[in-house]
Scaffold this motif. Structure first.
Motif, PDB file in Angstrom:
ATOM      1  N   GLU A 176       0.801  -1.220   0.000  1.00 16.13           N
ATOM      2  CA  GLU A 176       0.000   0.000   0.000  1.00 16.13           C
ATOM      3  C   GLU A 176       0.838   1.277   0.000  1.00 16.13           C
ATOM      4  OE1 GLU A 176      -4.307   1.241   1.763  1.00 16.13           O
ATOM      5  OE2 GLU A 176      -3.079  -0.103   2.914  1.00 16.13           O
ATOM      6  N   ASP A 177       0.444   2.244   0.774  1.00 10.73           N
ATOM      7  CA  ASP A 177       1.130   3.533   0.796  1.00 10.73           C
ATOM      8  C   ASP A 177       2.400   3.524   1.632  1.00 10.73           C
ATOM      9  OD1 ASP A 177      -0.802   4.708  -0.824  1.00 10.73           O
ATOM     10  OD2 ASP A 177      -2.090   5.134   0.884  1.00 10.73           O
ATOM     11  N   THR A 178       2.717   2.396   2.228  1.00  8.88           N
ATOM     12  CA  THR A 178       3.927   2.296   3.044  1.00  8.88           C
ATOM     13  C   THR A 178       5.176   2.108   2.195  1.00  8.88           C
ATOM     14  OG1 THR A 178       3.663  -0.086   3.244  1.00  8.88           O
ATOM     15  CG2 THR A 178       2.698   1.281   5.007  1.00  8.88           C
ATOM     16  N   TRP A 179       4.996   1.715   0.978  1.00  7.84           N
ATOM     17  CA  TRP A 179       6.120   1.468   0.071  1.00  7.84           C
ATOM     18  C   TRP A 179       7.014   0.354   0.575  1.00  7.84           C
ATOM     19  CZ3 TRP A 179       7.918   5.040  -4.078  1.00  7.84           C
ATOM     20  CH2 TRP A 179       6.912   5.918  -4.473  1.00  7.84           C
ATOM     21  N   LEU A 180       6.432  -0.639   1.222  1.00  5.35           N
ATOM     22  CA  LEU A 180       7.234  -1.745   1.736  1.00  5.35           C
ATOM     23  C   LEU A 180       7.910  -2.538   0.618  1.00  5.35           C
ATOM     24  CD1 LEU A 180       5.040  -3.060   4.679  1.00  5.35           C
ATOM     25  CD2 LEU A 180       7.184  -1.771   4.796  1.00  5.35           C
ATOM     26  N   ASP A 181       7.488  -2.320  -0.616  1.00  7.52           N
ATOM     27  CA  ASP A 181       8.188  -2.940  -1.738  1.00  7.52           C
ATOM     28  C   ASP A 181       9.418  -2.131  -2.136  1.00  7.52           C
ATOM     29  OD1 ASP A 181       6.461  -0.897  -2.577  1.00  7.52           O
ATOM     30  OD2 ASP A 181       6.195  -1.780  -4.568  1.00  7.52           O
ATOM     31  N   ARG A 182       9.618  -0.986  -1.519  1.00  3.09           N
ATOM     32  CA  ARG A 182      10.752  -0.108  -1.847  1.00  3.09           C
ATOM     33  C   ARG A 182      11.750   0.042  -0.699  1.00  3.09           C
ATOM     34  NH1 ARG A 182      10.023   0.367  -7.134  1.00  3.09           N
ATOM     35  NH2 ARG A 182       8.062   1.294  -7.717  1.00  3.09           N
ATOM     36  N   TRP A 183      11.262  -0.025   0.549  1.00  7.14           N
ATOM     37  CA  TRP A 183      12.177   0.097   1.687  1.00  7.14           C
ATOM     38  C   TRP A 183      11.702  -0.750   2.847  1.00  7.14           C
ATOM     39  CZ3 TRP A 183      10.876   5.521   0.308  1.00  7.14           C
ATOM     40  CH2 TRP A 183       9.692   5.958   0.884  1.00  7.14           C
ATOM     41  N   SER A 184      12.574  -0.888   3.826  1.00  2.00           N
ATOM     42  CA  SER A 184      12.365  -1.822   4.923  1.00  2.00           C
ATOM     43  C   SER A 184      11.222  -1.416   5.854  1.00  2.00           C
ATOM     44  CB  SER A 184      13.647  -1.940   5.739  1.00  2.00           C
ATOM     45  OG  SER A 184      13.424  -2.734   6.883  1.00  2.00           O
ATOM     46  N   ALA A 185      10.570  -2.427   6.376  1.00  2.00           N
ATOM     47  CA  ALA A 185       9.531  -2.225   7.385  1.00  2.00           C
ATOM     48  C   ALA A 185      10.111  -1.648   8.671  1.00  2.00           C
ATOM     49  CB  ALA A 185       8.822  -3.550   7.669  1.00  2.00           C
ATOM     50  N   GLU A 186      11.413  -1.754   8.853  1.00  2.00           N
ATOM     51  CA  GLU A 186      12.073  -1.165  10.031  1.00  2.00           C
ATOM     52  C   GLU A 186      11.718   0.318  10.162  1.00  2.00           C
ATOM     53  OE1 GLU A 186      14.340  -2.386  12.449  1.00  2.00           O
ATOM     54  OE2 GLU A 186      13.997  -4.430  11.759  1.00  2.00           O
ATOM     55  N   LYS A 187      11.524   0.965   9.028  1.00  4.35           N
ATOM     56  CA  LYS A 187      11.192   2.390   9.008  1.00  4.35           C
ATOM     57  C   LYS A 187       9.883   2.673   9.761  1.00  4.35           C
ATOM     58  CE  LYS A 187      10.154   6.001   5.624  1.00  4.35           C
ATOM     59  NZ  LYS A 187      11.209   6.915   5.292  1.00  4.35           N
ATOM     60  N   TYR A 188       9.047   1.664   9.887  1.00  3.70           N
ATOM     61  CA  TYR A 188       7.716   1.850  10.460  1.00  3.70           C
ATOM     62  C   TYR A 188       7.558   1.283  11.868  1.00  3.70           C
ATOM     63  CZ  TYR A 188       6.730   3.191   5.708  1.00  3.70           C
ATOM     64  OH  TYR A 188       6.758   3.809   4.489  1.00  3.70           O
ATOM     65  N   ILE A 189       8.679   0.950  12.514  1.00  7.13           N
ATOM     66  CA  ILE A 189       8.584   0.493  13.902  1.00  7.13           C
ATOM     67  C   ILE A 189       8.070   1.659  14.741  1.00  7.13           C
ATOM     68  CG2 ILE A 189       9.888  -0.260  15.930  1.00  7.13           C
ATOM     69  CD1 ILE A 189      11.718  -1.797  13.984  1.00  7.13           C
ATOM     70  N   GLY A 190       7.050   1.366  15.521  1.00  2.00           N
ATOM     71  CA  GLY A 190       6.427   2.388  16.353  1.00  2.00           C
ATOM     72  C   GLY A 190       5.244   3.066  15.687  1.00  2.00           C
ATOM     73  N   THR A 191       5.063   2.858  14.384  1.00  2.00           N
ATOM     74  CA  THR A 191       3.894   3.420  13.707  1.00  2.00           C
ATOM     75  C   THR A 191       2.962   2.321  13.197  1.00  2.00           C
ATOM     76  OG1 THR A 191       5.144   3.614  11.635  1.00  2.00           O
ATOM     77  CG2 THR A 191       5.005   5.583  13.033  1.00  2.00           C
ATOM     78  N   ILE A 192       3.536   1.314  12.514  1.00  2.00           N
ATOM     79  CA  ILE A 192       2.754   0.175  12.037  1.00  2.00           C
ATOM     80  C   ILE A 192       3.171  -1.094  12.773  1.00  2.00           C
ATOM     81  CG2 ILE A 192       2.192  -1.299  10.063  1.00  2.00           C
ATOM     82  CD1 ILE A 192       2.660   1.098   8.254  1.00  2.00           C
ATOM     83  N   PHE A 193       4.464  -1.211  13.028  1.00  7.22           N
ATOM     84  CA  PHE A 193       5.001  -2.417  13.651  1.00  7.22           C
ATOM     85  C   PHE A 193       5.469  -2.130  15.065  1.00  7.22           C
ATOM     86  CE2 PHE A 193       5.769  -2.597   9.057  1.00  7.22           C
ATOM     87  CZ  PHE A 193       4.844  -3.571   8.759  1.00  7.22           C
ATOM     88  N   ARG A 194       5.306  -3.108  15.923  1.00 10.43           N
ATOM     89  CA  ARG A 194       5.666  -2.945  17.323  1.00 10.43           C
ATOM     90  C   ARG A 194       7.170  -3.044  17.571  1.00 10.43           C
ATOM     91  NH1 ARG A 194       0.897  -2.860  19.731  1.00 10.43           N
ATOM     92  NH2 ARG A 194      -0.795  -4.031  18.800  1.00 10.43           N
ATOM     93  N   ASP A 195       7.855  -3.888  16.766  1.00 11.05           N
ATOM     94  CA  ASP A 195       9.279  -4.112  17.031  1.00 11.05           C
ATOM     95  C   ASP A 195       9.978  -4.644  15.779  1.00 11.05           C
ATOM     96  OD1 ASP A 195       8.621  -6.900  16.891  1.00 11.05           O
ATOM     97  OD2 ASP A 195       8.262  -6.937  19.039  1.00 11.05           O
TER      98      ASP A 195
END
Length: 147
Positions: A54-73
């Motif tokens: 979706e709009d997170t661009w997880l196909d372009r960069w790491s989910a690490e960028k979203y720790i604390g917003t989408i992911f817990r850890d």
């Protein structure tokens, strides 16, 4: 998604959509019963991949960028990164408009399902949900993510 509230994270709606996609991508029985025959209300494989990145661009960069917003850890982020990598690779090989059978018949599909399952189980457990409950319809997802 009835255990721990998803809205304890700032981008909980994205988490809900991403979890829905992982749930569908991780369940071969669901895929045979819903995606192969084109059952209404659950979208298709391409729709699930879109919800995954979706709009997170997880196909372009790491989910690490979203720790604390989408992911817990980082454990969640690492498993989601692996699932995205596996699924998007197949999407690029078979094409976004391919029928479900092309995805499910791809030689790497079982590995994509396994990666999605690992991510789904961790995220569901962290949200207090049963990872083995059947995937919910997209209408239920819309209701859950309304303000």
């Amino acid at each position: 998604m009835g255990g721990m509230p998803l809205n304890d994270l700032p981008w909980w709606r994205w988490r809900a959509r991403l979890r829905s996609a992982l749930h569908m991508l991780s369940d071969p029985g669901f895929q045979r019963e819903a995606w192969l025959p084109g059952r209404e209300g659950y979208g298709d494989v391409t729709d699930a991949v879109y919800r995954l990145v979706e709009d997170t661009w997880l196909d372009r960069w790491s989910a690490e960028k979203y720790i604390g917003t989408i992911f817990r850890d980082s454990a969640e982020a690492t498993l989601v990164d692996l699932a995205v990598l596996r699924v998007v690779q197949i999407l690029h090989e078979v094409g976004a408009d391919a029928p479900a059978a092309a995805y499910l018949g791809h030689h790497d599909w079982p590995e994509a399902v396994r990666a999605a399952r690992e991510a789904h189980v961790l995220l569901a457990a962290n949200d207090g949900d049963d990872p083995d409950a059947p995937p919910r319809s997209l209408d239920i997802l819309r209701i859950l993510t309304q303000v």
